[in-house]
Scaffold this motif. Structure first.
Motif, PDB file in Angstrom:
ATOM      1  N   LEU A 150       0.834  -1.241   0.022  1.00  0.00           N
ATOM      2  CA  LEU A 150       0.045   0.173  -0.189  1.00  0.00           C
ATOM      3  C   LEU A 150       0.776   1.232   0.004  1.00  0.00           C
ATOM      4  N   LEU A 151       1.792   1.178   0.624  1.00  0.00           N
ATOM      5  CA  LEU A 151       2.847   2.282   0.721  1.00  0.00           C
ATOM      6  C   LEU A 151       3.488   2.551  -0.355  1.00  0.00           C
ATOM      7  N   SER A 152       3.847   1.258  -1.191  1.00  0.00           N
ATOM      8  CA  SER A 152       4.832   1.378  -2.170  1.00  0.00           C
ATOM      9  C   SER A 152       3.875   2.025  -3.544  1.00  0.00           C
ATOM     10  N   ALA A 153       2.712   1.578  -3.453  1.00  0.00           N
ATOM     11  CA  ALA A 153       1.636   2.098  -4.650  1.00  0.00           C
ATOM     12  C   ALA A 153       1.067   3.528  -4.395  1.00  0.00           C
ATOM     13  N   SER A 154       1.739   4.052  -3.286  1.00  0.00           N
ATOM     14  CA  SER A 154       1.091   5.466  -3.005  1.00  0.00           C
ATOM     15  C   SER A 154      -0.491   5.507  -2.695  1.00  0.00           C
ATOM     16  N   LYS A 155      -0.987   4.078  -2.224  1.00  0.00           N
ATOM     17  CA  LYS A 155      -2.269   4.071  -1.671  1.00  0.00           C
ATOM     18  C   LYS A 155      -2.635   4.531  -0.397  1.00  0.00           C
ATOM     19  N   ALA A 156      -1.389   4.659   0.306  1.00  0.00           N
ATOM     20  CA  ALA A 156      -1.337   5.228   1.506  1.00  0.00           C
ATOM     21  C   ALA A 156       0.024   6.147   1.739  1.00  0.00           C
ATOM     22  N   SER A 157       0.091   7.437   2.172  1.00  0.00           N
ATOM     23  CA  SER A 157       0.859   8.194   2.392  1.00  0.00           C
ATOM     24  C   SER A 157       1.635   7.974   3.912  1.00  0.00           C
ATOM     25  N   SER A 158       1.034   7.139   4.927  1.00  0.00           N
ATOM     26  CA  SER A 158       1.525   7.120   5.734  1.00  0.00           C
ATOM     27  C   SER A 158       1.279   5.675   6.717  1.00  0.00           C
ATOM     28  N   ALA A 159       1.898   5.422   7.803  1.00  0.00           N
ATOM     29  CA  ALA A 159       1.843   4.062   8.451  1.00  0.00           C
ATOM     30  C   ALA A 159       0.093   4.023   8.711  1.00  0.00           C
ATOM     31  N   GLU A 160      -0.205   4.933   9.400  1.00  0.00           N
ATOM     32  CA  GLU A 160      -1.524   5.124  10.055  1.00  0.00           C
ATOM     33  C   GLU A 160      -2.841   4.783   8.952  1.00  0.00           C
ATOM     34  N   GLU A 161      -2.442   5.361   7.820  1.00  0.00           N
ATOM     35  CA  GLU A 161      -3.215   5.509   6.583  1.00  0.00           C
ATOM     36  C   GLU A 161      -3.410   4.062   6.163  1.00  0.00           C
ATOM     37  N   ALA A 162      -2.129   3.319   6.016  1.00  0.00           N
ATOM     38  CA  ALA A 162      -2.177   2.063   5.393  1.00  0.00           C
ATOM     39  C   ALA A 162      -2.961   0.928   6.367  1.00  0.00           C
ATOM     40  N   TRP A 163      -2.710   1.042   7.595  1.00  0.00           N
ATOM     41  CA  TRP A 163      -3.123   0.004   8.394  1.00  0.00           C
ATOM     42  C   TRP A 163      -4.709   0.521   8.370  1.00  0.00           C
ATOM     43  N   VAL A 164      -5.303   1.703   8.545  1.00  0.00           N
ATOM     44  CA  VAL A 164      -6.651   1.847   8.426  1.00  0.00           C
ATOM     45  C   VAL A 164      -7.345   1.336   7.111  1.00  0.00           C
ATOM     46  N   LYS A 165      -6.725   1.603   5.898  1.00  0.00           N
ATOM     47  CA  LYS A 165      -7.173   1.130   4.694  1.00  0.00           C
ATOM     48  C   LYS A 165      -7.247  -0.696   4.709  1.00  0.00           C
ATOM     49  N   LEU A 166      -6.199  -0.894   5.282  1.00  0.00           N
ATOM     50  CA  LEU A 166      -6.169  -2.634   5.259  1.00  0.00           C
ATOM     51  C   LEU A 166      -7.108  -3.163   6.213  1.00  0.00           C
ATOM     52  N   ARG A 167      -7.112  -2.424   7.402  1.00  0.00           N
ATOM     53  CA  ARG A 167      -8.223  -2.802   8.253  1.00  0.00           C
ATOM     54  C   ARG A 167      -9.607  -2.725   7.984  1.00  0.00           C
ATOM     55  N   ASP A 168      -9.942  -1.647   7.331  1.00  0.00           N
ATOM     56  CA  ASP A 168     -11.542  -1.314   7.122  1.00  0.00           C
ATOM     57  C   ASP A 168     -11.896  -2.184   5.839  1.00  0.00           C
ATOM     58  N   SER A 169     -10.881  -2.550   5.192  1.00  0.00           N
ATOM     59  CA  SER A 169     -11.513  -3.343   3.787  1.00  0.00           C
ATOM     60  C   SER A 169     -11.414  -4.944   4.147  1.00  0.00           C
ATOM     61  N   ALA A 170     -10.945  -5.301   5.269  1.00  0.00           N
ATOM     62  CA  ALA A 170     -11.095  -6.719   5.454  1.00  0.00           C
ATOM     63  C   ALA A 170     -12.298  -7.495   5.320  1.00  0.00           C
ATOM     64  N   THR A 171     -12.320  -8.721   5.059  1.00  0.00           N
ATOM     65  CA  THR A 171     -13.498  -9.418   4.899  1.00  0.00           C
ATOM     66  C   THR A 171     -13.972  -9.899   6.529  1.00  0.00           C
ATOM     67  N   ASP A 172     -15.031  -9.418   6.735  1.00  0.00           N
ATOM     68  CA  ASP A 172     -15.392  -9.688   8.076  1.00  0.00           C
ATOM     69  C   ASP A 172     -15.918 -11.360   8.385  1.00  0.00           C
ATOM     70  N   LEU A 173     -15.293 -11.825   9.404  1.00  0.00           N
ATOM     71  CA  LEU A 173     -15.783 -13.135   9.591  1.00  0.00           C
ATOM     72  C   LEU A 173     -15.984 -13.616  10.856  1.00  0.00           C
ATOM     73  N   GLY A 174     -16.380 -14.528  11.321  1.00  0.00           N
ATOM     74  CA  GLY A 174     -16.935 -14.746  12.727  1.00  0.00           C
ATOM     75  C   GLY A 174     -18.272 -13.833  13.155  1.00  0.00           C
ATOM     76  N   LEU A 175     -18.140 -13.356  14.347  1.00  0.00           N
ATOM     77  CA  LEU A 175     -19.080 -12.623  14.869  1.00  0.00           C
ATOM     78  C   LEU A 175     -19.286 -11.133  14.066  1.00  0.00           C
ATOM     79  N   PRO A 176     -20.089 -10.515  13.872  1.00  0.00           N
ATOM     80  CA  PRO A 176     -20.147  -9.279  13.034  1.00  0.00           C
ATOM     81  C   PRO A 176     -19.208  -8.188  13.876  1.00  0.00           C
ATOM     82  N   GLY A 177     -18.433  -7.396  13.155  1.00  0.00           N
ATOM     83  CA  GLY A 177     -17.599  -6.381  13.611  1.00  0.00           C
ATOM     84  C   GLY A 177     -16.228  -7.348  14.101  1.00  0.00           C
ATOM     85  N   ARG A 178     -15.545  -6.354  14.909  1.00  0.00           N
ATOM     86  CA  ARG A 178     -14.266  -6.958  15.401  1.00  0.00           C
ATOM     87  C   ARG A 178     -14.549  -8.082  16.400  1.00  0.00           C
TER      88      ARG A 178
END
Length: 645
Positions: free
Chosen positions: A523-551
């Motif tokens: 994500l950082l290499s492709a300029s899809k995120a400009s910071s560590a926090e932005e990269a993590w939020v993008k990966l976290r929020d796009s994850a496929t929700d498994l198990g119980l709804p939400g975290r």
């Protein structure tokens, strides 16, 4: 009158006495029980003093209570782990012992469900049929017409001076290049005649080309985890920014050909915090690279993995982790005549990522809190001291991978994680493999504040049996299960017996962690995120929700989903149908038709076009959701379900 009354009493008493001496009715236990759904009953009609015990010969079938005295209605339950087999019926056997000896066959019939899935965007308005109580009626999509065959011809002279073959038609003519495009009802015959014509320089079919797609490495088909996360589509992305991922582990085999050009070398920042093995006390004995290191040594700049006492023929944990991230794609010079010339493909094979190997684990895979903390700070570009030497990393990492952990809390490791995170570095750590013996326990450094804790899933996208489940789990990635055929994570390893590179299936949160580290770095290499926090939020929020709804404690925010994180426009995939109810069922539908067997009950059915190929109906994929009541003994035909945005 008194006499008759007395006689009646005597007669009644005599009848009662006679019944008491009659034999008791026989015990009645059915030889077969048919369950309706996941629950059923077994009625034991036995005498009041009859003791009995029930044992099940089937792992999926339980009886409650298991023992008792006298008549009883016993509750039967079916419990299945994972997905059940698609079959018409399950059959089990109960053994009854005690004062009665018999066996009972328990049948659990399933309902046959059939249907079809089609893409609404490819159907005409007239073809769409609303869903009624009987499901959808079938729609047969029309076949796409074949592309006409065209012939390209280069004549030696002007087209006007040549005679065209009979039955051919000129589609276009380029006077500058003398290139003519012809069409014929018999293209092969036309092509043959043209090649015999002395006025023709050359002739060929106007073929097609396609964009470069997935890697063709020899073992790539066995890397199922790249399909589970959608990482197989990484070729759709362009990467421009160089990124360093520090792998804090056992070191790496620099001589593995699949890692050539993807590692920071000795003298370029790579470092061994463990140090070389001590020389033998007897100078006549050979040097043992697996021996304990010299106590108090400062380490050295060469973190090559010298030995693996846990896996001599397919070892080097750090090499395995590194290959998951950056193993190259395409051919290389094989290490031996029978060795592979292509191997596997790392997740970031086409991105300018380099791994910085930092060795903190010895030949048994053990290391100290101190060395891990030093390596984390060093990786982040923070100066550290080791053996009275001050070390400064010339290539600070943007991502640090920690496929290691301990059940004991460590101040020094957590402070190092905090220092690295404060510098804008992503610290990704394995959630731990202790769930079987220490369920729910926290593992460090994964549980350190600021670290991203990674759980593991198996081939069926279920949480792996060993994967730690606790409140600090942030996200999940495939960690595999080597007890399942082909179910481990295949990556680069080393055979210390033959001294040759090879590839081995491992399993663990150690294997899940580098996939998350690679995704963040990409994500950082492709300029899809400009910071560590932005990269993590993008990966976290796009994850496929498994198990119980939400975290939840098993999967965190879900299984990483690269196509969603990168917003890739994927090619059309095959269809997928999922049933969620008394049981869960995920059915690939490659040809548009499906058949399965379900227990009676209420289900949520989801049909989609599984473009990512991860066996889920992800956000953005065309889909249809409905409630479905499954019951009866006949086949349930759902007709054709039209999926759309």
């Amino acid at each position: 009158m008194r006499f008759y009354a007395l006689l009646a009493l005597v007669l009644l008493a005599g009848c009662a006495s006679q019944n008491a001496w009659m034999p008791a009715p026989p015990n009645t236990i059915p030889g077969e029980v048919v369950m309706e759904g996941l629950e059923g009953t077994l009625t034991l009609r036995v005498g009041s003093n009859v003791a009995w015990r029930i044992d099940s010969y089937s792992s999926w079938l339980t009886a409650s209570p298991q023992r008792g005295v006298g008549p009883r209605v016993v509750k039967l339950e079916a419990n299945f782990s994972g997905e059940i087999q698609s079959q018409a019926e399950y059959s089990g056997l109960l053994s009854i012992s005690g004062d009665v000896e018999t066996t009972v066959t328990v049948r659990l019939p399933l309902v046959r469900v059939v249907g079809a899935v089609a893409d609404a965007s490819l159907a005409t308005t007239a073809s769409l049929v609303p869903m009624g109580s009987q499901g959808l009626r079938s729609v047969t999509p029309g076949k796409a017409s074949a592309r006409p065959v065209e012939i390209l011809v280069k004549y030696r002279r002007d087209l006007r001076s040549v005679a065209l073959p009979q039955g051919s038609r000129v589609l276009s003519h380029d006077q500058i290049s003398r290139l003519t495009k012809l069409q014929s009802t018999n293209p092969q015959a036309l092509l043959q005649r043209l090649r015999l014509d002395p006025s023709v320089e050359w002739a060929e079919i106007n073929g097609t080309v396609s964009a470069q797609g997935e890697p063709t490495d020899q073992f790539y088909p066995q890397q199922w985890y790249l399909r589970s996360t959608g990482a197989r589509f990484t070729y759709l992305q362009s990467y421009t920014n160089p990124v360093t991922v520090a792998v804090v582990d056992t070191g790496v085999r620099y001589d593995h050909p699949d890692l050539a050009g993807r590692l920071w070398l000795p003298g370029e920042g790579a470092y061994d915090f463990v140090g070389d093995a001590a020389p033998p006390t007897d100078p006549n004995q050979p040097y043992d690279p697996c021996a304990d290191p010299v106590p108090g040594n400062p380490g050295d700049t060469n973190p090559s993995d010298p030995c693996d006492l846990n896996a001599r023929t397919g070892g080097s944990h750090g090499t395995h982790v590194t290959g998951i991230i950056v193993a190259g794609a395409g051919p290389f010079t094989p290490a031996c005549p029978t060795c592979t010339d292509s191997g596997i493909a790392g997740m970031a094979y086409n991105a300018p990522l380099k791994v910085l190997p930092l060795r903190v684990l010895d030949s048994l895979g053990n290391g100290t809190f101190e060395d891990v903390a030093l390596a984390v700070r060093y990786a982040a570009g923070i100066p550290v001291q080791k053996g009275n030497q001050t070390l400064q990393n010339p290539h600070p990492a943007q991502v640090i991978n920690l496929s290691l952990g301990s059940l004991a809390y460590s101040n020094v490791m957590c402070e190092a994680v905090s220092d690295a995170v404060a510098r804008g570095v992503l610290v990704v750590a394995a959630a731990g493999n202790f769930q079987s013996r220490s369920p729910g326990a926290l593992v460090y450094p994964a549980a350190c504040p600021g670290a991203i804790s990674v759980a593991a899933t198996d081939q069926n996208n279920q949480v792996a049996f060993y994967s730690q489940q606790n409140s600090d789990v942030d996200v999940a990635a495939p960690g595999g299960n080597t007890s399942q055929t082909g179910g481990g994570i295949l990556s680069t390893t080393w055979n210390y017996t033959t001294n040759l590179p090879n590839y081995t299936f491992y399993m663990g949160t150690s294997q899940a962690t580098p996939q998350v580290a690679a995704a963040l770095a990409m994500l950082l290499s492709a300029s899809k995120a400009s910071s560590a926090e932005e990269a993590w939020v993008k990966l976290r929020d796009s994850a496929t929700d498994l198990g119980l709804p939400g975290r939840d404690d098993s999967f965190g925010y879900g299984l990483i989903n690269l196509p969603e994180a990168f917003a890739w426009a994927l090619p059309r995939g095959d269809f997928m149908v999922s049933f969620s109810g008394p049981i869960s069922r995920h059915i690939p539908v490659p040809n548009g038709q499906f058949e399965t067997y379900l227990f009676p009950g209420t289900y949520k059915i989801t049909a989609c076009r599984d473009d990512s190929g991860n066996r889920f109906c992800d956000r953005g994929e065309p889909k249809l959701e409905r409630q479905l009541q499954v019951g009866g003994r006949n086949t349930l035909d759902l007709g054709t379900m039209m999926v759309g945005p």
